[in-house]
Write a protein that holds these residues in place. Structure first.
Motif, PDB file in Angstrom:
ATOM      1  N   ARG A   1       0.940  -0.889   0.099  1.00 31.11           N
ATOM      2  CA  ARG A   1      -0.013   0.001  -0.115  1.00 31.11           C
ATOM      3  C   ARG A   1       0.888   1.249  -0.061  1.00 31.11           C
ATOM      4  N   ARG A   2       0.535   2.203  -0.879  1.00 34.26           N
ATOM      5  CA  ARG A   2       1.183   3.359  -0.972  1.00 34.26           C
ATOM      6  C   ARG A   2       0.901   4.267   0.225  1.00 34.26           C
ATOM      7  N   PRO A   3       1.816   4.929   1.024  1.00 33.45           N
ATOM      8  CA  PRO A   3       1.276   5.769   2.175  1.00 33.45           C
ATOM      9  C   PRO A   3       0.744   7.228   1.491  1.00 33.45           C
ATOM     10  N   ASN A   4      -0.103   7.537   2.181  1.00 32.06           N
ATOM     11  CA  ASN A   4      -0.828   8.910   1.769  1.00 32.06           C
ATOM     12  C   ASN A   4       0.174  10.107   2.252  1.00 32.06           C
ATOM     13  N   ARG A   5      -0.158  11.201   1.721  1.00 30.70           N
ATOM     14  CA  ARG A   5       0.532  12.544   1.853  1.00 30.70           C
ATOM     15  C   ARG A   5       0.744  12.852   3.302  1.00 30.70           C
ATOM     16  N   SER A   6      -0.385  12.546   4.100  1.00 27.05           N
ATOM     17  CA  SER A   6      -0.264  12.890   5.538  1.00 27.05           C
ATOM     18  C   SER A   6       0.867  12.039   6.317  1.00 27.05           C
ATOM     19  N   THR A   7       1.004  10.758   5.796  1.00 27.40           N
ATOM     20  CA  THR A   7       1.860   9.959   6.415  1.00 27.40           C
ATOM     21  C   THR A   7       3.243  10.260   6.084  1.00 27.40           C
ATOM     22  N   VAL A   8       3.596  10.722   4.709  1.00 30.23           N
ATOM     23  CA  VAL A   8       4.912  11.068   4.368  1.00 30.23           C
ATOM     24  C   VAL A   8       5.391  12.239   5.014  1.00 30.23           C
ATOM     25  N   PHE A   9       4.425  13.215   5.323  1.00 30.70           N
ATOM     26  CA  PHE A   9       4.803  14.491   6.042  1.00 30.70           C
ATOM     27  C   PHE A   9       5.188  14.248   7.149  1.00 30.70           C
ATOM     28  N   TRP A  10       4.312  13.479   8.016  1.00 28.50           N
ATOM     29  CA  TRP A  10       4.578  13.283   9.581  1.00 28.50           C
ATOM     30  C   TRP A  10       6.076  12.486   9.511  1.00 28.50           C
ATOM     31  N   VAL A  11       6.058  11.352   8.689  1.00 35.08           N
ATOM     32  CA  VAL A  11       7.518  10.802   8.707  1.00 35.08           C
ATOM     33  C   VAL A  11       8.659  11.569   8.553  1.00 35.08           C
ATOM     34  N   PHE A  12       8.489  12.524   7.667  1.00 35.53           N
ATOM     35  CA  PHE A  12       9.474  13.487   7.339  1.00 35.53           C
ATOM     36  C   PHE A  12       9.687  14.555   8.488  1.00 35.53           C
ATOM     37  N   VAL A  13       8.820  14.898   9.295  1.00 35.76           N
ATOM     38  CA  VAL A  13       8.706  15.557  10.430  1.00 35.76           C
ATOM     39  C   VAL A  13       9.472  14.761  11.513  1.00 35.76           C
ATOM     40  N   ILE A  14       9.173  13.789  11.667  1.00 30.75           N
ATOM     41  CA  ILE A  14      10.098  12.824  12.745  1.00 30.75           C
ATOM     42  C   ILE A  14      11.339  12.520  12.395  1.00 30.75           C
ATOM     43  N   VAL A  15      11.660  12.435  11.027  1.00 33.84           N
ATOM     44  CA  VAL A  15      13.180  12.438  10.645  1.00 33.84           C
ATOM     45  C   VAL A  15      13.931  13.406  10.758  1.00 33.84           C
TER      46      VAL A  15
END
Length: 132
Positions: A100-114
């Motif tokens: 499953r391809r992650p949605n934009r919100s998931t990608v954004f929050w993973v970017f914030v964490i990293v």
């Protein structure tokens, strides 16, 4: 403890945590605060213990030892930064296997964490080739 006091025995340090967990669990069962189900006892009874519990215990011990040994060769900040990349690695693996391809919100929050973790440990990066 391992770096500040030059304690070079990661297995001993890991073993103390496992020993404390064992003692607490056994005491909880002995005092009646917890119980072990009959099915669980049957799974590890007698020689079955060598096929079920021993491999799991050995892998757990190896995981604890190698995890703590990393602190001898890498700084805490660097290890935290590597841990923070876990969600990004999970997303990359999901994409590479066609999951499953992650949605934009998931990608954004993973970017914030990293990004937040990388900014937090800036300047505290200590690593050796052996530690990596």
């Amino acid at each position: 403890i391992m770096q500040a006091h030059a304690f070079r025995y990661p297995l001993s340090l890991s073993g103390l945590g496992v020993l404390a967990s064992t003692l607490f669990s056994r005491a909880s069962v002995a005092l009646g605060f917890a119980e072990v189900r009959k099915e669980s006892r049957e799974v590890v009874a007698g020689a079955k213990w060598f096929r079920t519990a021993l491999p799991v215990g050995a892998c757990k011990a190896l995981s604890l030892a190698t995890g703590n040994a990393a602190y001898l060769h890498l700084g805490v900040g660097f290890i935290q930064m590597l841990k923070a990349f876990t969600p990004a690695i999970v997303m990359a693996v999901m994409l590479s296997i066609g999951s499953r391809r992650p949605n934009r919100s998931t990608v954004f929050w993973v970017f914030v964490i990293v990004t937040g973790t990388v900014m937090e440990v800036k300047g505290e990066l200590h690593a050796t080739t052996l530690g990596l």
